[in-house]
Design an enzyme around this catalytic site. Structure first.
Site, PDB file in Angstrom:
ATOM      1  N   ARG A  70      36.948  42.580  29.731  1.00  0.00           N
ATOM      2  CA  ARG A  70      37.438  42.402  31.102  1.00  0.00           C
ATOM      3  C   ARG A  70      36.397  42.882  32.116  1.00  0.00           C
ATOM      4  NH1 ARG A  70      42.401  41.466  33.256  1.00  0.00           N
ATOM      5  NH2 ARG A  70      42.904  42.317  35.313  1.00  0.00           N
ATOM      6  N   HIS A  74      35.017  40.653  35.236  1.00  0.00           N
ATOM      7  CA  HIS A  74      35.219  41.070  36.618  1.00  0.00           C
ATOM      8  C   HIS A  74      33.910  41.414  37.309  1.00  0.00           C
ATOM      9  CE1 HIS A  74      39.796  41.714  36.887  1.00  0.00           C
ATOM     10  NE2 HIS A  74      39.518  40.830  35.942  1.00  0.00           N
ATOM     11  N   ASP A  75      32.870  41.687  36.554  1.00  0.00           N
ATOM     12  CA  ASP A  75      31.553  41.850  37.157  1.00  0.00           C
ATOM     13  C   ASP A  75      30.981  40.495  37.537  1.00  0.00           C
ATOM     14  OD1 ASP A  75      29.154  43.089  38.008  1.00  0.00           O
ATOM     15  OD2 ASP A  75      28.223  42.626  36.080  1.00  0.00           O
ATOM     16  N   VAL A  78      32.178  38.390  40.650  1.00  0.00           N
ATOM     17  CA  VAL A  78      31.947  38.894  42.008  1.00  0.00           C
ATOM     18  C   VAL A  78      30.440  38.997  42.239  1.00  0.00           C
ATOM     19  CG1 VAL A  78      32.420  40.744  43.637  1.00  0.00           C
ATOM     20  CG2 VAL A  78      34.112  40.174  41.878  1.00  0.00           C
ATOM     21  N   GLY A  80      28.027  37.443  40.913  1.00  0.00           N
ATOM     22  CA  GLY A  80      27.191  37.293  39.735  1.00  0.00           C
ATOM     23  C   GLY A  80      27.198  38.510  38.828  1.00  0.00           C
ATOM     24  N   SER A  84      27.523  45.255  39.651  1.00  0.00           N
ATOM     25  CA  SER A  84      28.038  45.813  40.902  1.00  0.00           C
ATOM     26  C   SER A  84      29.379  46.511  40.697  1.00  0.00           C
ATOM     27  CB  SER A  84      28.172  44.719  41.965  1.00  0.00           C
ATOM     28  OG  SER A  84      28.990  43.649  41.505  1.00  0.00           O
ATOM     29  N   GLU A  96      33.734  47.891  44.193  1.00  0.00           N
ATOM     30  CA  GLU A  96      34.692  47.006  43.547  1.00  0.00           C
ATOM     31  C   GLU A  96      35.694  47.720  42.647  1.00  0.00           C
ATOM     32  OE1 GLU A  96      32.237  44.048  41.571  1.00  0.00           O
ATOM     33  OE2 GLU A  96      30.880  44.062  43.301  1.00  0.00           O
ATOM     34  N   ASN A 102      41.111  45.337  40.192  1.00  0.00           N
ATOM     35  CA  ASN A 102      40.374  46.231  39.293  1.00  0.00           C
ATOM     36  C   ASN A 102      41.024  47.596  39.109  1.00  0.00           C
ATOM     37  OD1 ASN A 102      38.376  44.308  38.860  1.00  0.00           O
ATOM     38  ND2 ASN A 102      37.097  45.040  40.532  1.00  0.00           N
ATOM     39  N   HIS A 201      42.576  36.822  26.604  1.00  0.00           N
ATOM     40  CA  HIS A 201      43.880  37.499  26.637  1.00  0.00           C
ATOM     41  C   HIS A 201      44.572  37.497  25.277  1.00  0.00           C
ATOM     42  CE1 HIS A 201      44.785  37.568  31.257  1.00  0.00           C
ATOM     43  NE2 HIS A 201      43.744  38.309  30.906  1.00  0.00           N
ATOM     44  N   THR A 202      43.852  37.114  24.259  1.00  0.00           N
ATOM     45  CA  THR A 202      44.400  37.290  22.911  1.00  0.00           C
ATOM     46  C   THR A 202      44.337  38.758  22.496  1.00  0.00           C
ATOM     47  OG1 THR A 202      44.393  36.338  20.676  1.00  0.00           O
ATOM     48  CG2 THR A 202      42.244  36.931  21.614  1.00  0.00           C
ATOM     49  N   ASP A 247      49.279  39.556  23.466  1.00  0.00           N
ATOM     50  CA  ASP A 247      49.681  38.889  22.215  1.00  0.00           C
ATOM     51  C   ASP A 247      50.398  39.914  21.353  1.00  0.00           C
ATOM     52  OD1 ASP A 247      49.914  37.644  19.747  1.00  0.00           O
ATOM     53  OD2 ASP A 247      47.778  37.852  19.272  1.00  0.00           O
ATOM     54  N   ASP A 255      41.677  36.352  18.055  1.00  0.00           N
ATOM     55  CA  ASP A 255      41.967  35.121  17.320  1.00  0.00           C
ATOM     56  C   ASP A 255      42.528  34.091  18.292  1.00  0.00           C
ATOM     57  OD1 ASP A 255      44.583  36.016  17.816  1.00  0.00           O
ATOM     58  OD2 ASP A 255      44.829  36.824  15.789  1.00  0.00           O
TER      59      ASP A 255
END
Length: 327
Positions: A70, A74-75, A78, A80, A84, A96, A102, A201-202, A247, A255
């Site tokens: 994650r 999330h880096d 924002v 590139g 940051s 951030e 965040n 998000h698995t 999951d 998976d």
């Protein structure tokens, strides 16, 4: 060298096919001047250091693997992939870390600090924090049972960060399918790549606050699944920080179960289930649900492409000695 696959991941039967795919696939990273051999002479042991620290962190707490993945997302979303997100607030900018998407959501900063400390001891002032995050996210995926890939390297670290940009660029848990497609398109990523990347998000967990509205107010949700979630997420409030796995079948295994869950209307967030809700991504979700190798290959290629997102031209950059502050 292309994709390799983790032990017992279920993906090894497609390794050769995926090797061909990654060797032939063009990517933004190459266009940005990045190279898998960037540290071959200046810091040849960086891959080993990163994987060792990530392995220790994931062994101690499997959820940390999802948190590091994650962190990379999330880096990069924002301004590139410029590390940051790692900068602490200062008197001259609000960074951030405490942006809405965040705060109480992104974790793993101390793992990156531990990696940076060891890398600096081996190769002072050479390896950027942005490259460490990219390598760590690859290793986190693989250590949880997912694919691996060659990480393009040579990024620099931004000297500033923007909480405003984070709030504007990061999709939220209530996002619609159309807004997700648009958000990723704004970063040069296709709808297929968006769907593959959502498969992260698995693994991982979300707070009750992020899914309460779905389990009490939406119709396209498995009744048994919703009832179970209500036990730890009361409608009347309270328990906002209680966690549930994205999951609940294999919560710490990278998976394709995430997609199987979507087909069964067991997506945890509204934004998850939007990928399988009578829209344009339904057919692809079904394919990923039935073909773990297809998902693994698409995910890895999309991670390479996302890793090629660069700061705007003229952005002041450097190789930070401490990932939390500028030199």
């Amino acid at each position: 060298m292309g994709f390799l696959f983790a032990r017992s991941s279920g993906y090894s039967f497609v390794a050769l096919a995926l090797l061909a795919c990654v060797l032939l696939a063009p990517c933004q990273a190459a266009k940005a001047g990045l190279s898998i051999k960037f540290y071959a002479k200046t810091c040849p042991g960086v891959d080993t250091i990163v994987r060792s620290v990530v392995a220790q962190a994931v062994a101690k707490e499997p959820r940390m693997g999802a948190s590091i993945i994650r962190l990379f997302f999330h880096d990069c979303f924002v301004n590139g992939c410029d590390a940051s997100i790692l900068l602490d607030d200062t008197l001259t900018f609000t960074g951030e870390k405490n942006a809405g998407a965040n705060i109480n959501s992104v974790r793993g900063y101390e793992v990156i600090d531990a990696i940076k400390s060891q890398v600096e001891a081996a190769c002072k002032g050479v390896v950027s924090c942005a490259d460490i995050v990219a390598l760590a996210s690859r290793d986190a995926v693989n250590l949880l049972g997912g694919p691996t890939w060659n990480v393009q390297l040579g990024r620099k670290d931004s000297r500033t960060a923007s909480g405003t940009a984070a709030n504007a660029n990061l999709p939220g848990p209530a996002s619609s399918g159309a807004s997700l497609v648009a958000a990723f398109a704004g970063k040069g990523l296709s709808a297929r790549e968006m769907t593959a990347l959502s498969g992260a998000h698995t693994v991982g967990r979300a707070r009750c606050l992020m899914f309460r509205g779905r389990i009490y107010g939406e119709a396209n949700i498995n009744a048994t699944f919703a009832a179970a979630l209500r036990q730890t997420c009361p409608q009347s409030g309270g328990g906002d920080g209680n966690l549930a796995p994205f999951d609940d079948q294999t919560p710490d295994a990278f998976d394709n179960a995430y997609f199987k869950n979507l087909v069964a209307q067991r997506g945890l967030l509204h934004s998850d289930q939007e990928l399988f809700n009578g829209g344009s991504q339904d057919a692809l979700v079904r394919k990923y649900a039935g073909n773990a190798g297809m998902f693994a290959g698409d995910f890895a290629k999309a991670m390479v492409k996302m890793g090629g997102l660069m700061p705007a031209a003229g952005t002041p950059t450097e190789v930070r000695l401490n990932c939390r502050k500028v030199n």
